[in-house]
Design a protein around this motif. Structure first.
Motif, short mmCIF file in Angstrom:
data_model
loop_
_atom_site.label_atom_id
_atom_site.label_comp_id
_atom_site.label_asym_id
_atom_site.label_seq_id
_atom_site.Cartn_x
_atom_site.Cartn_y
_atom_site.Cartn_z
N MET A 1 -5.04 -1.00 -9.30
CA MET A 1 -4.47 -0.49 -8.06
C MET A 1 -2.97 -0.71 -7.98
O MET A 1 -2.28 -0.02 -7.24
N CYS B 1 -10.74 -0.45 3.51
CA CYS B 1 -11.81 -0.14 2.56
C CYS B 1 -11.95 -1.26 1.54
O CYS B 1 -10.96 -1.70 0.96
N GLN C 1 -9.89 -4.92 -9.42
CA GLN C 1 -9.15 -3.79 -8.85
C GLN C 1 -7.65 -3.99 -8.90
O GLN C 1 -6.89 -3.04 -8.98
N ASP D 1 0.81 -1.22 0.00
CA ASP D 1 0.00 0.00 0.00
C ASP D 1 0.85 1.27 0.00
O ASP D 1 0.42 2.30 0.51
N CYS E 1 -13.04 -1.14 -1.32
CA CYS E 1 -12.71 -0.70 -2.67
C CYS E 1 -11.21 -0.75 -2.94
O CYS E 1 -10.78 -0.54 -4.07
N CYS E 2 -10.44 -0.98 -1.91
CA CYS E 2 -8.99 -1.02 -2.10
C CYS E 2 -8.46 -2.45 -2.02
O CYS E 2 -7.26 -2.66 -2.06
#
Lengths: 337, 327
Positions: B116, B71, B112, A196, B73-74
């Motif tokens: 991402m 989240c 995603q 991330d 969505c991530c």
């Protein structure tokens, strides 16, 4: 390369060799006499550190993914064939890619990351211990410098393993996917780079943690300076260096930002002695820096393929780099100009 | 998401979803047979009833990675990032990659992953999501299985397979049901996944240039629309007029921030005030991708056409919110 400081570092290409495919791993024998390179075609090439190509070791069908040379001079490799080759002997295949091999600092244990498991082998290849299935695939390994614990990074944090039959002793829980791990040379800090776009630190003594966010990409490049003052990190085109000499560590500090590469940095490593930081990138550039003193590179070379891996020779006077098109090159580094 | 334009050198990826027994492996083998001579990598998450005949089949455990903020969505698929990242190093590059997911997989994180992760985005392009549906047995799952509903909702192409086992009336009812859930997808009928391969690969479904090639009738109000109380639906909006960009921006941001997890996919063409070009967009959960398209033709009616596919969508609220963005 432009410079503003008085110091110059002379970097010259000593030799270059062409291999068949993406160089995934490079490792020096600790005496600096030999270099091994593992490629995506499955080869493990051996080089004389001074003169260049020498021969081939046993490889891995489908691709070599990792290499490590022990303190006692035993080469270990792993790959997509699911096997580990240890000192010229192939251990039996197990399911899943062998993505990492890491020798304990004393060279008596090899940690092997394969799927969700870490297997510990002795120098003869005998499997002394297996971690059992961890909750997720093991993406990286790092031995504590004192060599008792092996840290295994996964989705969900870091597992501390002993590798001697004792169950995992500690779990540093963290929400997210850990991609690369590095202990500070004194073992006090453990840093991990993450999917991330963050870097997370654990202070192993105070049991406190700290997270640095805002990287451009995921972070897979971590390098501690031997004096433990600096942690250099990638995660984009710039090297971001955190200063651990300050009181309280890097909390709240602005890192040194080293800008030179056009394209992502793919690897970072500090010189074993002498304090230079080497960075390589997709732009084919090898840049040499003195962190904290100069924001511009002191020297470097440019090669004609994206670079993937680097390894300093143990004496710090040569730097081996490998590329995405199969090149392996040796750069002589002379810090006295 | 920065761009989904097809770029030279990007390797297309097809995602095959559907329950065990729906015929994914059969379709996979058909693709491999018809494209022999091409280098196709297959990533498999379950072992089907038939073997796969291909030089490169990689088994993987599905690993859904949430990010630190938790989240939905991530979330991405860690196994795909690791394996595809590794495969992209190869000198002899692949022509196509097929990802087969299990019947229990949520397609959201799979999709995603390609937007991402920086490496995936740079080297791969998601070609489309193909969902196989067992025409006879899907009725057992379609009402209560979230996975089944999501696989239909996320699809670009839905293959109603094994149609020989169902009656024409059953098929029509099923097709109507599926269309109410996902009006953006093309539906094909097949017996042994025997449909032309170009209907399932080469879709470029995430390419903004293709947004306009939406199914005819996409926006039409379905007379049956309010007949069932389905949790997964499509909401089509078709309104004349120009939009205020600032208000649209604020509304969309708020909508995606609060309802992002429920909005699986959306796409559309918009008419922005003070702009000569049409604006095209598409999105997956909170990932949004849009850009100006060709200029409006002088004799063209400037209208806004968009579709939302998701769970618990409130048609009146969506349409009202959107209407309030008109100047």
């Amino acid at each position: 390369m432009p410079r503003v400081s008085g110091e110059a570092v002379r970097a010259e290409l000593a030799w270059a060799a062409q291999g068949p495919a993406y160089v995934a791993a490079l490792a020096w024998r600790p005496d600096g006499a030999w270099l091994a390179a593992g490629d995506d075609d499955g080869g493990v090439a051996l080089f004389d550190g001074v003169s260049g190509p020498w021969g081939e070791a046993l490889g891995h069908d489908g691709g070599t993914l990792c290499l490590d040379w022990s303190a006692r001079g035993v080469l270990a490799s792993g790959g997509r064939d699911g096997t580990v080759v240890l000192g010229g002997t192939r251990c039996d295949a197990q399911r899943g890619w062998v993505e990492r091999v890491a020798w304990r600092p004393d060279g008596a244990r090899l940690a092997v990351a394969q799927g969700r498991r870490v297997t510990f082998r002795d120098e003869s290849g005998y499997p002394v211990d297996v971690s059992g299935d961890l909750p997720a695939t093991v993406s990286c390994l790092a031995w504590h410098p004192r060599g008792v614990l092996c840290a295994a990074g996964t989705y969900g944090g870091v597992r501390m393993l002993r590798g001697n039959g004792a169950v995992g002793v500690d779990h540093l829980a963290w929400t997210g996917s850990v991609l690369e791990l590095a202990f500070s040379p004194d073992g006090r800090y453990l840093a991990h780079g993450n999917q991330d776009s963050s870097v997370h630190f654990w202070d192993m003594r105070k049991r406190s943690e700290l997270e640095m966010t805002g990287y451009a990409t995921k972070v897979r490049q971590l390098a501690w300076s031997p004096d433990r003052r600096w942690l250099a990190t990638g995660g984009g085109a710039d090297a971001i260096c955190w200063d651990f000499a300050r009181r309280g560590g890097p909390r709240g500090s602005r890192p040194a930002r080293l800008e030179r590469h056009e394209g992502r940095i793919t690897a970072l490593a500090f010189q074993p002695e002498g304090g230079l930081l080497a960075s390589i990138g997709e732009d084919g550039v090898v840049a040499l820096w003195r962190v904290g003193e100069d924001d511009l590179p002191l020297g470097g070379v440019a090669l004609d393929e994206p670079l993937s891996v680097l390894a300093w020779a143990p004496d710090g006077r040569r730097l081996a780099v490998g590329g995405a098109h199969g090149g392996v090159a040796m750069v002589d580094v002379d810090a006295d100009g | 998401m920065t761009t989904t334009e097809a770029k030279d050198g990007l390797v297309p990826v097809t995602v095959l979803t559907g329950f065990l027994g729906a015929g994914k492996t059969t379709l996979l083998n058909r693709i491999l047979t018809e494209h022999h001579g091409q280098r196709i990598a297959v990533i498999e998450n379950e072992f089907g009833e038939l073997g796969i005949d291909n030089e490169l089949v990689i088994g993987a455990d599905e690993e859904v990675f949430e990010m630190n903020n938790g989240c939905i969505c991530c979330t991405v698929r860690g196994d795909l990032i690791r394996i595809l990242g590794s495969l992209m190093r190869r000198r002899d590059r692949f022509d196509h990659i097929l990802v087969e997911t299990t019947g229990m997989a949520d397609p959201g994180p799979v999709i995603q992953t390609f937007f991402m992760d920086d490496e995936m985005q740079e080297r791969l392009s998601l070609d489309g999501v193909v969902t196989l549906v067992d025409a006879k047995h899907v009725t057992q799952h379609i009402d209560d299985s979230h996975e089944c509903q999501e696989q239909i909702a996320f699809a670009d192409v839905i293959v109603l397979n094994k149609v020989d086992l169902a009656s024409e009336a059953e098929l029509d009812a099923l097709e109507g049901r599926i269309r109410s859930m996902n009006r953006g997808a093309r539906i094909h009928r097949a017996t042994q996944a025997d449909l032309p391969i170009d209907r399932v690969v080469g879709l470029q479904a995430f390419n903004l240039d293709r947004v306009l090639e939406m199914e005819p009738g996409l926006m039409e109000e379905d007379p049956d629309d309010h007949e069932h109380d389905e949790s997964v639906t499509s909401v089509g909006i078709d309104l004349l007029g120009d939009l205020d960009s600032d208000r649209l921006d604020a509304w969309l941001s708020e909508l995606l921030a609060t309802r992002g997890p429920d909005i699986f996919r959306m796409k559309g063409v918009l008419s922005l005030a003070d702009t000569d070009e049409r604006f095209v967009f598409q999105g997956v959960h909170m990932l949004f991708d849009g850009r100006p398209d060709r200029p409006w033709a002088p004799d063209e009616e400037r209208r806004n056409r968009l579709v939302f596919i998701g769970r618990n969508l409130d048609r009146d609220a969506l349409e009202g919110g959107f209407r309030a963005c008109l100047v």
